[in-house]
Design a protein around this motif. Structure first.
Motif, PDB file in Angstrom:
ATOM      1  N   TYR A   1      55.289  72.822  32.425  1.00  0.00           N
ATOM      2  CA  TYR A   1      56.319  72.467  31.444  1.00  0.00           C
ATOM      3  C   TYR A   1      56.558  70.960  31.413  1.00  0.00           C
ATOM      4  O   TYR A   1      56.618  70.350  30.335  1.00  0.00           O
ATOM      5  N   LEU A   2      56.664  70.334  32.576  1.00  0.00           N
ATOM      6  CA  LEU A   2      56.923  68.892  32.631  1.00  0.00           C
ATOM      7  C   LEU A   2      55.753  68.097  32.066  1.00  0.00           C
ATOM      8  O   LEU A   2      55.953  67.099  31.364  1.00  0.00           O
ATOM      9  N   ARG A   3      54.521  68.522  32.354  1.00  0.00           N
ATOM     10  CA  ARG A   3      53.349  67.822  31.807  1.00  0.00           C
ATOM     11  C   ARG A   3      53.308  67.960  30.289  1.00  0.00           C
ATOM     12  O   ARG A   3      52.985  67.001  29.573  1.00  0.00           O
ATOM     13  N   GLN A   4      53.687  69.143  29.814  1.00  0.00           N
ATOM     14  CA  GLN A   4      53.713  69.368  28.363  1.00  0.00           C
ATOM     15  C   GLN A   4      54.734  68.440  27.697  1.00  0.00           C
ATOM     16  O   GLN A   4      54.444  67.826  26.658  1.00  0.00           O
ATOM     17  N   GLN A   5      55.918  68.320  28.318  1.00  0.00           N
ATOM     18  CA  GLN A   5      56.961  67.477  27.757  1.00  0.00           C
ATOM     19  C   GLN A   5      56.580  65.989  27.812  1.00  0.00           C
ATOM     20  O   GLN A   5      56.918  65.213  26.916  1.00  0.00           O
ATOM     21  N   GLN A   6      55.841  65.624  28.861  1.00  0.00           N
ATOM     22  CA  GLN A   6      55.381  64.230  28.959  1.00  0.00           C
ATOM     23  C   GLN A   6      54.406  63.906  27.832  1.00  0.00           C
ATOM     24  O   GLN A   6      54.449  62.811  27.253  1.00  0.00           O
ATOM     25  N   GLN A   7      53.561  64.850  27.529  1.00  0.00           N
ATOM     26  CA  GLN A   7      52.613  64.635  26.428  1.00  0.00           C
ATOM     27  C   GLN A   7      53.337  64.507  25.086  1.00  0.00           C
ATOM     28  O   GLN A   7      53.019  63.647  24.266  1.00  0.00           O
ATOM     29  N   LEU A   8      54.346  65.378  24.900  1.00  0.00           N
ATOM     30  CA  LEU A   8      55.101  65.339  23.650  1.00  0.00           C
ATOM     31  C   LEU A   8      55.927  64.065  23.526  1.00  0.00           C
ATOM     32  O   LEU A   8      56.198  63.582  22.420  1.00  0.00           O
ATOM     33  N   ALA A   9      56.354  63.504  24.682  1.00  0.00           N
ATOM     34  CA  ALA A   9      57.227  62.327  24.668  1.00  0.00           C
ATOM     35  C   ALA A   9      56.455  61.020  24.775  1.00  0.00           C
ATOM     36  O   ALA A   9      57.057  59.945  24.807  1.00  0.00           O
ATOM     37  N   ALA A  10      55.125  61.105  24.827  1.00  0.00           N
ATOM     38  CA  ALA A  10      54.308  59.911  25.053  1.00  0.00           C
ATOM     39  C   ALA A  10      54.579  58.805  24.041  1.00  0.00           C
ATOM     40  O   ALA A  10      54.575  57.624  24.377  1.00  0.00           O
ATOM     41  N   ASN A  11      54.848  59.181  22.811  1.00  0.00           N
ATOM     42  CA  ASN A  11      55.047  58.183  21.751  1.00  0.00           C
ATOM     43  C   ASN A  11      56.498  58.080  21.279  1.00  0.00           C
ATOM     44  O   ASN A  11      56.765  57.522  20.216  1.00  0.00           O
ATOM     45  N   THR A  12      57.421  58.633  22.065  1.00  0.00           N
ATOM     46  CA  THR A  12      58.823  58.632  21.628  1.00  0.00           C
ATOM     47  C   THR A  12      59.718  57.736  22.471  1.00  0.00           C
ATOM     48  O   THR A  12      60.895  57.581  22.158  1.00  0.00           O
ATOM     49  N   GLY A  13      59.197  57.170  23.546  1.00  0.00           N
ATOM     50  CA  GLY A  13      60.024  56.326  24.404  1.00  0.00           C
ATOM     51  C   GLY A  13      60.835  57.112  25.410  1.00  0.00           C
ATOM     52  O   GLY A  13      61.643  56.540  26.145  1.00  0.00           O
ATOM     53  N   LEU A  14      60.618  58.446  25.460  1.00  0.00           N
ATOM     54  CA  LEU A  14      61.368  59.285  26.391  1.00  0.00           C
ATOM     55  C   LEU A  14      60.530  59.724  27.581  1.00  0.00           C
ATOM     56  O   LEU A  14      61.010  60.488  28.426  1.00  0.00           O
TER      57      LEU A  14
END
Length: 382
Positions: free
Chosen positions: A16-29
């Motif tokens: 879950y955390l790796r998935q969220q990191q991928q989704l947030a890669a271009n959002t500054g989060l």
């Protein structure tokens, strides 16, 4: 979304955390998610809890329920019960229906039942949802149960203000002026730095409190409200309400009549004009009792002060006696009342000044009696 949607598919925390990191890669989060992973891996539960709470409060997230199910739920037993519920406040606010909130909160309640403050806050969140759904029977029962938990607490806790706010909102909805007034004042007395309300909310609360004070059957003490800063938040078109409260507080019929054209514009007040008149007459009698030096007041003095026929004075005094506003007796032969006690109230500056004057008179009388006794004693000795 139905209530069944509260249960979401659980995935491995690392996944879950790796998935969220991928989704947030271009959002500054992405920094949030890498920090979560680091703290979780190191099992630094306190620091992780603080970071999660900061996240749900400050970062817009489209699916906090997913965040809870796939991350927080994995280590929620390591979190203080009250902190867990405080964190879940933001999750509950995202749930789209009363049914989904009930399911979620009932499950959560079982997990924190050993922590009384957490259990109270969980009930408050459930009550807020009931209030929105107009489930009046449900919230009434919930408030009674929660009140028992509140009474068991020592001192004022972090949940008291929210309980009294919820209770006051319920009483406002059902039109119970006395209970609303009591709990709204308690809410104001328990407010903390986190209970910040916008100017419109404060102004509306001030107006509703003023209405409740005037229309409440058993409310004859306005001093606590008048001394609270909230009365100064009234909107310009409602400023007359403070003057009206002052008139009631001192039993001032002249000021009451002078404000008549303004308060008649308010439908609730216009509808209860007779009750208001009776109430201010009782308050006027209380004020006369308070200002009296010997407690003996003539019927004609009361009639002049209250502007009611002299043949109705006895009924007025009997009403005051039955309500416990004053104590004493009626002398029908002499057409006087002997009043020895008046219900305690929060006094304004003018009333305190009158009390000082009364005490000065008493002290002077005591001094005169003392001198008289000394003189008489000297005569006996001689």
């Amino acid at each position: 979304m139905s209530s069944s949607s509260v249960a979401t598919r659980r995935m491995d925390v690392g996944e879950y955390l790796r998935q969220q990191q991928q989704l947030a890669a271009n959002t500054g989060l992405i920094e949030w998610w890498t920090t979560f992973e680091e703290l979780y891996t190191k099992r630094l539960w306190h620091q992780l809890t603080q970071k999660v709470y900061e996240f749900v409060r400050t970062v817009p997230h489209p699916n906090l329920l997913d965040f809870y199910e796939n991350f927080i739920a994995d280590f929620e037993t390591k979190i203080n019960g009250l902190t867990l519920i405080e964190t879940c406040v933001y999750i509950v606010n995202q749930l789209p229906s009363h049914e989904s909130r009930v399911v979620f909160l009932n499950k959560l309640s079982e997990k924190v039942k050993a922590n009384r403050e957490a259990a109270i806050l969980c009930n408050i969140l459930l009550g807020q949802s009931m209030l929105e759904a107009k489930d009046l029977k449900g919230i009434k029962d919930l408030l009674e149960t929660t009140n028992e938990l509140i009474e068991a607490e020592t001192g004022v806790t972090a949940v008291h203000s929210r309980y009294y706010r919820l209770s006051s909102e319920y009483h406002k909805l059902v039109g119970n002026h006395c209970e609303y007034y009591r709990d709204a004042l308690r809410y104001l007395g328990c407010q903390t730095s986190t209970d910040v309300e916008d100017a419109d909310t404060q102004a509306q609360r001030a107006f509703t409190l003023a209405l409740a004070a005037i229309l409440g059957d058993n409310i004859y003490n306005f001093g606590e409200l008048l001394q609270h800063p909230i009365v100064n938040t009234l909107r310009p078109e409602h400023r007359y309400m403070k003057d009206l409260l002052l008139a009631f507080n001192s039993g001032d019929l002249t000021k009451y009549e002078a404000l008549r054209t303004q308060w008649l514009q308010q439908p609730d007040l216009a509808q209860h004009e007779l009750q208001m008149r009776q109430k201010i007459c009782l308050l006027s009698l209380m004020e006369m009792t308070f200002n009296s030096t010997n407690g003996i007041i003539k019927f004609d003095e009361i009639a002049k002060q209250t502007r009611i026929p002299i043949n109705e004075i006895e009924l007025l005094v009997m009403k005051a006696l039955s309500l416990g506003l004053v104590r004493g007796s009626i002398d029908e032969v002499e057409k006087t009342v002997h009043l020895s006690w008046v219900q305690p109230r929060v006094l304004d500056k003018k009333q305190i000044e009158n009390m000082k004057k009364k005490l000065d008179i008493w002290f002077k009388d005591i001094d005169n009696i003392e001198k008289l006794l000394e003189k008489r004693a000297q005569e006996i000795i001689n």
